[in-house]
Design an enzyme around this catalytic site. Sequence first.
Site: not given
Length: 499
Positions: A352, A170, A319, A277
Amino acid sequence: MNKQDILQYFSKRYSDKFKAYPSSIKSEKDNYFFLSRDNYKKYLIVIGTHGICKDFKGDNLEEIKIDKDELFLKVCYLNHHNLNLLRGIFPHLNPSFCGLRASFGTGDRLGIATPAHIQAFKDKDIFPVLAQQSVREMARTERNWQKVLDDTIWGCFEAGYEDPFGADADHVKEIKELKEAADCGFTMFTLDPSDFINKDIEELNEQELNQLYNKIPKNKEIEKLYLNKKFKIDGQELIFDEKSLEKIVLTYSEAINHVVKRYEFLKDYKKSNFDLEISVDETPTVTSPLAHLFVVLEFKRRGVNFQNLALHFLGDWQKGIEYIGEVKQFAKEFSLHAAIAKKIGGYKLSLHTGSDKFSVYPIFARETEGFYHIKTAGTSWLEEAKVIAMKDPALYREIHHFALENFEKDRASYNLTTDLSRIPNIDELSDEQLADLFNKPDSRQLIHITYGSILKARDSEGKYIFKNRIYKILFEYEEDHYRELSNHIKRHLELLSSI
Ligand SMILES: [Zn+2]
């Protein structure tokens, strides 16, 4: 002799020392493999021919007799060598290509969450990307690609999982990192060109914009392709007028070049199919529908075969907590993005910072008609921290105080509105009240973003202050750990699959 006989024999003879994970047992010819544990760690148990036992690394090889069969039993380590042998014998342990199926990534910072994640995916028609870690997370957890992938595969083995799963390297920026991840067997690569996205466009005046624009190579070619072109999407007309095209080209052209280079490297280097991605989510600017259309058309034109595209969608994505913003407004703008993706076709939209964004999940799944990928990571760590608060309140209190001390330093790389003054003083909370901290945004974010400092903290002798104790308590209370974690991930998956 069958798997049951083997497990029965083992538990009869070794119950004082080891406990087997029954669902892990697999056989190949006359050889049996399963996972077991004692009070400190896990072992791979191999029961079979001398030849097979010899190949695996471990100790106490002993000759045993089950019924009339003469076999060998070896207690082996959970190391890379042994895992590679297992991957050779059982190909289902290797990660695989996902393509355009609906998919969901579960980052696992501690490397012990996979069995719980697998439980959550049971009966869900969503492809699990069980290994997923960013370059930045690896630095903060002191892990590397190999360790991330190996931990996941041991988790698959433990759970007896035989279905496909993905492995996502990632937020990769450099070719060197792509090469390392590809060498380890990662099957998905998330390219992050955010350093090459021009963020200063809005501050420039027209003259400055023109000057910069004229320096862009092939800008005339781009104009021929896009200027004043109209795109009918979902009843709306998107048009690249001079001003908007100039701004979009200035913002994204370097980033597009960056991605093309890395894609070309991967295409040559990675011999098998892989998922690609492209993520432009980590930039301050919200990706407009027109910019979305432009980057996708450019990637297609330049031959980049990508499966997922992560945009910076409207709203405040923080987050480990709910979406902040007008959900209706988001839904409206997102439906246009989804319509663009449908019209151009061949890729999924990726979200995300997907942890705990329960209010937008149904919209995301519905509008994309299942062409989505979602990434979560921190929410699994938070469940693990919650289990610590439940099972070892004293340790949690230490972690919490340490996190408070490190918060200001650690918040720098995040977009947060956390207000520490809203977190209750934990010295005044009872042990039973600690777990409730994980229901509140401010205390969630406190523990979420300080994970690197917590895991890396060492005392004056260089010993870890928390890390080993965290692993120990989660190992001791493994059932609670797996239960809390899988229930929480299930909450995410259910919202996606109820559509
Ligand atoms: Zn991201």
